[in-house]
Design an enzyme around this catalytic site. Structure first.
Site, PDB file in Angstrom:
ATOM      1  N   LYS A  62      -1.379  -9.414   2.714  1.00  0.00           N
ATOM      2  CA  LYS A  62      -0.644  -8.992   3.916  1.00  0.00           C
ATOM      3  C   LYS A  62      -1.512  -7.985   4.658  1.00  0.00           C
ATOM      4  CE  LYS A  62       3.169  -6.079   3.797  1.00  0.00           C
ATOM      5  NZ  LYS A  62       2.700  -4.928   4.600  1.00  0.00           N
ATOM      6  N   ASP A 112       0.842  -1.203   0.000  1.00  0.00           N
ATOM      7  CA  ASP A 112       0.000   0.000   0.000  1.00  0.00           C
ATOM      8  C   ASP A 112       0.875   1.250   0.000  1.00  0.00           C
ATOM      9  OD1 ASP A 112       0.892  -0.217   2.583  1.00  0.00           O
ATOM     10  OD2 ASP A 112      -1.079  -0.068   3.528  1.00  0.00           O
ATOM     11  N   SER A 113       2.219   1.051  -0.009  1.00  0.00           N
ATOM     12  CA  SER A 113       3.140   2.168  -0.269  1.00  0.00           C
ATOM     13  C   SER A 113       2.893   2.736  -1.667  1.00  0.00           C
ATOM     14  CB  SER A 113       4.593   1.717  -0.113  1.00  0.00           C
ATOM     15  OG  SER A 113       4.836   0.523  -0.831  1.00  0.00           O
ATOM     16  N   GLU A 148       8.995  -4.342  10.581  1.00  0.00           N
ATOM     17  CA  GLU A 148       9.472  -3.066  10.038  1.00  0.00           C
ATOM     18  C   GLU A 148      10.041  -2.178  11.134  1.00  0.00           C
ATOM     19  OE1 GLU A 148       6.765  -1.142   7.335  1.00  0.00           O
ATOM     20  OE2 GLU A 148       7.947   0.704   7.273  1.00  0.00           O
TER      21      GLU A 148
HETATM   22  O1  KIV Z   1       3.570  -1.132   1.663  1.00  0.00           O
HETATM   23  C1  KIV Z   1       4.758  -1.508   1.703  1.00  0.00           C
HETATM   24  O2  KIV Z   1       5.571  -1.219   0.809  1.00  0.00           O
HETATM   25  C2  KIV Z   1       5.183  -2.325   2.830  1.00  0.00           C
HETATM   26  C3  KIV Z   1       6.643  -2.604   2.970  1.00  0.00           C
HETATM   27  C4  KIV Z   1       7.338  -1.402   3.463  1.00  0.00           C
HETATM   28  C5  KIV Z   1       6.903  -3.786   3.807  1.00  0.00           C
HETATM   29  O3  KIV Z   1       4.379  -2.737   3.608  1.00  0.00           O
END
Ligand code: KIV
Length: 271
Positions: free
Chosen positions: A120, A51-52, A189
């Site tokens: 996730k 979700d980044s 994280e």
């Molecule tokens: O959304 C994302 O990119 C993440 C990673 C930083 C693990 O959850």
């Protein structure tokens, strides 16, 4: 007769075997077809449609605004570019917390509409009902503890988590809970390396770190950060493997220069 070489897909079981053999797992994010294809053919084990995307693709300040439909759009593009890697998709903020039935519906939509292989989600005890309910549908779940960016307004800061005894103890408990519930892997994280290594040793499932040191079973980075597209983000844990900011800026300014000077297109570049 086909001469195409069969590519063996990485599965949750492959990751489990890698942990048992002490082989490190390499995971990166991707959000679109073209980069997913590059990342996949370069040999990555797991692609996370994180979700980044809310930050690096859409330019939002946090991961909170991205929607389930938008995640499914990114995930289906990635899946089309991917022949080997296991594709894991983040459940976005507001689609799984406090409502396990809603969580199951969100996870089913991701699996059905994108063709991804796992989901996730962030959190421990507080999302256990959702984790358990998603697992009843046979959908593999990856947990995420430590700095959980969807809770940024609760934390108020992106600093290292679980430095204090109480939070470290909660994280240890949550890792065990998620393992016992049936998660196939965990992301940790931005927590102290010693704590992350201890958790990785204490659970049988693979633990993938970001800013969690080298004592875990694998590493994940945001693709745009490690390729040097984002210049502004400089945490200590980030290793840059390219300077695409420089490469792209130089290429685009060269193009602008050539168009303006009428150098492009030349006689060979036309019909
Ligand atoms: O959304 C994302 O990119 C993440 C990673 C930083 C693990 O959850």
């Amino acid at each position: 007769m086909s001469v195409a070489k069969e590519v063996k897909r990485v599965t949750t079981r492959t990751l489990q075997e890698m942990k048992q053999k002490g082989e490190r797992i390499a995971m990166l994010t991707a959000y679109d077809f073209s980069l997913a294809r590059l990342v996949d053919t370069a040999g990555i084990d797991v692609i996370l449609v994180g979700d980044s995307a809310s930050n690096v693709m859409a330019g939002h300040e946090t991961t909170l605004p991205i929607t389930l439909d938008q995640m499914i759009y990114h995930a289906s593009s990635v899946v089309r570019g991917c022949g080997r890697a296991l594709v894991v998709v983040d459940l976005p903020f507001g689609t799984y917390q406090g409502n396990s039935k809603g969580a199951l519906n969100s996870a089913i939509r991701i699996m059905k509409e994108s063709g991804a292989h796992a989901v996730k989600l962030e959190g421990g005890a507080e999302v256990l009902d959702s984790v358990e309910r998603i697992l009843t549908a046979g959908i593999p779940v990856m947990g995420h503890l430590g700095l959980t960016p969807q809770s940024i307004y609760k934390f108020g800061t992106y600093v290292v988590r679980a430095k204090e005894q109480e939070e470290a103890e909660r994280l240890r408990r949550d890792a065990k809970l998620l393992e016992e519930a049936g998660c196939f892997a965990l992301v940790l994280e931005k927590i102290p390396a010693a704590l992350a290594a201890e958790v990785a040793r204490s659970v049988r499932i693979p633990v993938i770190g970001i800013g969690a040191g080298g004592g875990v079973d694998g590493q994940v980075l945001v693709l745009h950060d490690m390729l040097g597209i984002n210049k502004e983000f400089n945490p200590r844990f980030l290793r840059r493997y390219a300077d695409l900011h420089g490469v792209i800026t130089e290429a685009v300014s060269g193009y602008v220069r050539d168009v303006r000077s009428r150098d492009f297109p030349n006689a060979e570049e036309q019909y």
